[in-house]
Each structure stands twice: as C-alpha cells, then as structure tokens.
Design a protein around this motif. Structure first.
Motif, short mmCIF file in Angstrom:
data_model
loop_
_atom_site.label_atom_id
_atom_site.label_comp_id
_atom_site.label_asym_id
_atom_site.label_seq_id
_atom_site.Cartn_x
_atom_site.Cartn_y
_atom_site.Cartn_z
N ALA A 114 82.11 14.21 -5.84
CA ALA A 114 82.18 14.09 -7.29
C ALA A 114 83.64 14.03 -7.76
N VAL A 115 84.50 14.85 -7.14
CA VAL A 115 85.91 14.81 -7.50
C VAL A 115 86.50 13.43 -7.16
N GLY A 116 86.20 12.92 -5.96
CA GLY A 116 86.66 11.59 -5.60
C GLY A 116 86.08 10.52 -6.51
N GLY A 117 84.80 10.72 -6.89
CA GLY A 117 84.12 9.76 -7.76
C GLY A 117 84.58 9.81 -9.19
N MET A 118 85.40 10.80 -9.54
CA MET A 118 86.02 10.84 -10.87
C MET A 118 87.48 10.43 -10.81
N PRO A 132 100.40 -4.98 -20.83
CA PRO A 132 100.59 -4.91 -22.29
C PRO A 132 99.26 -4.79 -23.02
N GLY A 133 99.22 -3.91 -24.00
CA GLY A 133 98.00 -3.69 -24.76
C GLY A 133 97.07 -2.67 -24.14
N GLY A 134 97.46 -2.08 -23.02
CA GLY A 134 96.63 -1.09 -22.36
C GLY A 134 96.57 0.22 -23.13
N GLU A 135 95.46 0.92 -23.00
CA GLU A 135 95.26 2.21 -23.67
C GLU A 135 94.79 3.23 -22.63
N ALA A 136 95.74 3.99 -22.11
CA ALA A 136 95.46 4.89 -21.00
C ALA A 136 94.58 6.07 -21.40
N HIS A 137 94.44 6.33 -22.70
CA HIS A 137 93.70 7.51 -23.14
C HIS A 137 92.22 7.44 -22.75
N GLY A 138 91.72 6.27 -22.41
CA GLY A 138 90.31 6.15 -22.04
C GLY A 138 90.05 6.34 -20.56
N TRP A 139 90.98 6.97 -19.84
CA TRP A 139 90.88 7.08 -18.38
C TRP A 139 89.60 7.78 -17.92
N ALA A 140 89.02 8.66 -18.75
CA ALA A 140 87.85 9.43 -18.30
C ALA A 140 86.53 8.69 -18.50
N ILE A 141 86.55 7.54 -19.17
CA ILE A 141 85.29 6.85 -19.49
C ILE A 141 84.50 6.48 -18.23
N PRO A 142 85.13 5.85 -17.21
CA PRO A 142 84.33 5.45 -16.04
C PRO A 142 84.10 6.57 -15.03
N ALA A 143 84.48 7.80 -15.38
CA ALA A 143 84.40 8.90 -14.41
C ALA A 143 83.04 9.57 -14.37
N ALA A 144 82.16 9.28 -15.33
CA ALA A 144 80.89 10.01 -15.43
C ALA A 144 79.73 9.22 -14.83
N THR A 145 78.79 9.95 -14.22
CA THR A 145 77.55 9.36 -13.69
C THR A 145 76.39 9.77 -14.58
N ASP A 176 79.25 16.20 -11.18
CA ASP A 176 79.92 15.19 -12.00
C ASP A 176 79.80 15.55 -13.48
N ASP A 177 78.60 15.98 -13.89
CA ASP A 177 78.40 16.41 -15.28
C ASP A 177 79.30 17.59 -15.62
N LEU A 178 79.38 18.56 -14.69
CA LEU A 178 80.21 19.74 -14.92
C LEU A 178 81.67 19.34 -15.09
N LEU A 179 82.16 18.47 -14.22
CA LEU A 179 83.55 18.01 -14.32
C LEU A 179 83.76 17.22 -15.61
N GLY A 180 82.76 16.42 -15.98
CA GLY A 180 82.85 15.68 -17.23
C GLY A 180 82.93 16.60 -18.44
N PRO A 318 82.16 3.99 -6.51
CA PRO A 318 81.67 4.03 -5.12
C PRO A 318 82.79 4.25 -4.11
N LEU A 319 83.96 3.68 -4.36
CA LEU A 319 85.08 3.87 -3.43
C LEU A 319 85.47 5.34 -3.36
N GLY A 320 85.54 6.01 -4.51
CA GLY A 320 85.92 7.42 -4.52
C GLY A 320 84.91 8.30 -3.81
N ILE A 321 83.63 8.04 -4.02
CA ILE A 321 82.58 8.85 -3.39
C ILE A 321 82.58 8.68 -1.87
N VAL A 322 82.66 7.43 -1.43
CA VAL A 322 82.61 7.16 0.01
C VAL A 322 83.86 7.68 0.71
N VAL A 323 85.03 7.43 0.14
CA VAL A 323 86.28 7.86 0.77
C VAL A 323 86.34 9.38 0.86
#
Length: 411
Positions: A114-118, A132-145, A176-180, A318-323
């Motif tokens: 779960a840690v790797g998957g986040m 250019p135009g990137g917004e790093a504040h949304g980094w946690a959006i793809p971290a949740a299952t 994953d929910d707990l970390l989220g 998937p890369l984070g979970i498998v690795v």
C-alpha cells in the motif's frame, strides 16, 4: 525439503475470513450503485439540462450560524462520505484486532504494498507536473484505491483464484484507505482551529466511553454524539470525514461476554448498506458530473494534472504495488504462498489502480472550486480507473483460467 520461510500472502485467518465474506457480500452491489450514480452524473452534466445539474450542486442549505450553510455537493462530500469513512473505520478496527493486520508477519506485505502503491503514483504525478502549467498540489489524487470497485472486479473476473490473493487485495485496500485518511488529515486541512479540534476529539472520546457501556450505548445517545463530533471536526478545519474514521475505530471489535458478535461487526452490518446503497452513490452523483465532450476531453488531456492522475493510476499504482512486494520477497526471508505466482500479484496490482471515491474527494480538495484542473483531474480519475479496471479484469480472467487448467486432472 520443507520451506520454513514466512509466507507473505497466506491463507486468511478466521477473523479475516469473516471480514472478507462480509465485504464480498456487499461491495459488488455497492460498486454497481456507485457506477450508476457516476453514469447519471456524467449523462446529466453533458445533456441539454446541464445547467440544472450545476444549479442543484450549488444549492446552499443548512444553518449559517453553525457554519453548516453548505452546497448540496459539499454536503455529499463532507456529510455523506463521513458515513463511508465510518464503515472504513469499523473495517480497520476489525482487521487490526481480529484480522490480517493483527499479525505483523502477514500485515507487513499489504502495508508495504500500500505504501508503494501510494508513493509511486504520487511520484509519477509530480514528475508529470514539472512541466509548465503543472499543479503539484494534486499529488495524492492517484494514490487511493476504491475498495468497492476493486473487490467487485476481483469477484467478477477472479473466480477460482486463491483466497490468499483476495485477502491481499482487501487488506491492501484497507491500509490504502488508512493512509489516504492520514493524507487528507495532514495535507488537506484548512485553517486549523486547535480549540475546536480539541472539542471534536473530546466528543469522540465521550463516544468511545459510551459505546463500551451496554446500558448507555443506545442509538439516541450515540447518534447525537457522532453528529456533534462530525460538526466540531468540520468547524475545526480538519476534513469532516476524519470524524467518521475516529468514531469507527473506537467501537469494540471483539465480542463481549455473552455476545455472539462484536459491536464493530454489528455496526458495520448496520451502516454498510447505508454507505454503499446511499451515501457513496449520491456522492458520485455530485462528484462525477464533468464535461466529456471532445473539446473538454482534449483540454483535459493537455492538462498536466490530468496526465499525472491518469499515469499515476494506470502505471504508478501497479508498479508501486509490484515493486514493493518484490523487494520484500527479494531482500527478506519472506516468500509468496505456494498457490500464487507473480502473474497473480501483477493482475491484482492493476485492480489497485481503480481510484474512485477517495480519488474524487481528493481531486475536489486539491484545487480551488471551479478551477479547470478540478474537472480535468476528475475526468482523469474516471478514465484512469476504467482503464485500470479493464486491464486488471482481463489479467485476472487470464490468471483464473491458468489456475483452472493447473487444477484440472490430466488424462
């Protein structure tokens, strides 16, 4: 020769078996209702009546004196999702006390996965937003299952797969929910009021005392205490859904003398239908209504935030979970259960990329209201989740057939 190395993906314990059975009974229906809510939202927001959808979402109700004059969309996000997180808290408590998280030897793998998957999808998002135009504040959006969709895909496409894999996905999604939840509490709080937060925690503490006293633990006592804790948490600046988790974690997860089931199990059975059948689908109705016409899709696809979300869910997750799992097996004395292969782990890791409920919530919290990035990120959550579900479902079906062929008697 007997292999005495600890097994990292083992058969479920009795407590985990009960938790898994409870989840499988309800999550498939919940996922269907969640999908129905999202489809209605998308159809409505892209129809000739899209203005009525926007008007309904922005309709304000509630007492201003209590700072609860919220839009219906905010009530769905801050209010109804608190019920969803209450169920998550109850589920976490049962897993910690009587499930897979009770034993460090079995809990370490889904925790690290779960840690790797986040961490990896968050890194993928950040890298995509260095342009250019990137917004790093949304980094946690793809971290949740999304546990409902993930379990539903596994149930439909993964029939015949070893139960150890099901337990792995369920436990990973719970962690994953707990970390989220921790991420939301730490990084998405606004204008923290420590005094009000202290009062909210005091209300949670009173709830914890009362729920352990059979003579006092009546619904007409617990419900007002829960609502009070939620209201104070909302006023403190911490996202109100955190109150639901804390309340769930206070409920006893082991049967008391003379009881056949624990209070946490009873409350989970009571509130899960409300969460899966009403709270989450209504949240989806208000959260998933984004424009998906060609111009909007083209604009979203060129947005760094949307690119980061999509790649984070489909590649990073998937890369984070498998690795993480591979590193644990490679660098320690742990091993996979004999019934599993790395193809099973890879298949279920793509299912972990289905980020819906919590991902949409974090998308709404990451950007200013009405920001183009909000709709772009939400669209990426929907498209990315569907892509991960399609890939994961296909791989699970292939793995199911492989296990069936292996189990078939040879002529």
């Amino acid at each position: 020769m007997t292999d005495h190395r600890p097994v990292v993906l083992d058969e479920p314990s009795p407590g985990s078996s009960r938790n898994l059975a409870d989840t499988l009974r309800s999550e498939r229906t919940g996922a269907i209702l969640l999908l129905v809510g999202a489809v209605i939202a998308l159809a409505w927001a892209n129809s000739p009546w899209k203005d009525t959808y926007a008007s309904l979402s922005s309709l304000t109700v509630g007492p201003a004196a209590l700072h609860l004059d919220l839009t219906l969309a905010q009530w769905a996000t801050d209010g109804l999702l608190a019920i969803f997180f209450l169920v998550v808290g109850l589920e976490l408590k049962r897993e910690i006390v009587d499930g897979q998280l009770r034993k460090p030897s079995t809990a370490i793998v889904p925790i690290l996965a779960a840690v790797g998957g986040m961490a990896v999808p968050a890194l993928v998002y950040v890298l995509a937003n260095l342009q250019p135009g990137g917004e790093a504040h949304g980094w946690a959006i793809p971290a949740a299952t999304d546990i409902a969709f993930a379990v539903a895909i596994l149930t439909v496409c993964g029939r015949g797969l070893p139960s150890a894999l099901r337990v792995f996905l369920l436990t990973l999604a719970v962690v994953d929910d707990l970390l989220g939840i921790i991420v939301i509490a730490l990084f998405y709080s606004d204008g923290l009021d420590l005094l009000v937060l202290g009062l909210a925690l005091l209300a949670v503490g009173v709830f914890a005392v009362v729920v352990r006293r059979p003579a006092l633990a009546r619904w007409w006592v617990l419900l007002p205490l829960g609502v009070l804790a939620w209201g104070l948490m909302h006023a403190s600046g911490v996202h109100a859904t955190i109150a639901g988790v804390l309340l769930g974690l206070t409920v006893p997860a082991l049967p008391r003398a003379g009881e056949h089931e624990a209070l946490a199990e009873r409350y989970e059975h009571l509130w899960r239908p409300v969460s899966a059948g009403f709270a989450v689908p209504v949240f989806a109705l208000f959260a998933a209504g984004v424009a998906l016409d060609p111009a909007a899709i083209s604009a979203a696809a060129s947005t760094p935030a949307a690119q980061g979300v999509f790649l984070g869910l489909v590649v990073g997750k998937p890369l984070g979970i498998v690795v993480a799992t591979w590193l644990l097996v490679t660098l320690t004395k742990a091993r996979l259960d004999a019934s599993l292969g790395w193809g099973d782990v890879i298949a279920v890791s793509f299912v972990g990329g289905i980020g819906f409920t919590v991902a949409l919530l974090i998308a709404a919290l990451s950007f200013p209201a009405g920001s183009p990035s909000t709709d772009a990120a939400k669209a990426a959550v929907l498209v990315g989740s569907l892509t991960a579900a399609a890939i994961g479902g296909l791989l699970l079906s292939l793995r199911s057939r492989a296990h069936a062929r292996r189990a078939a008697p040879t002529a």
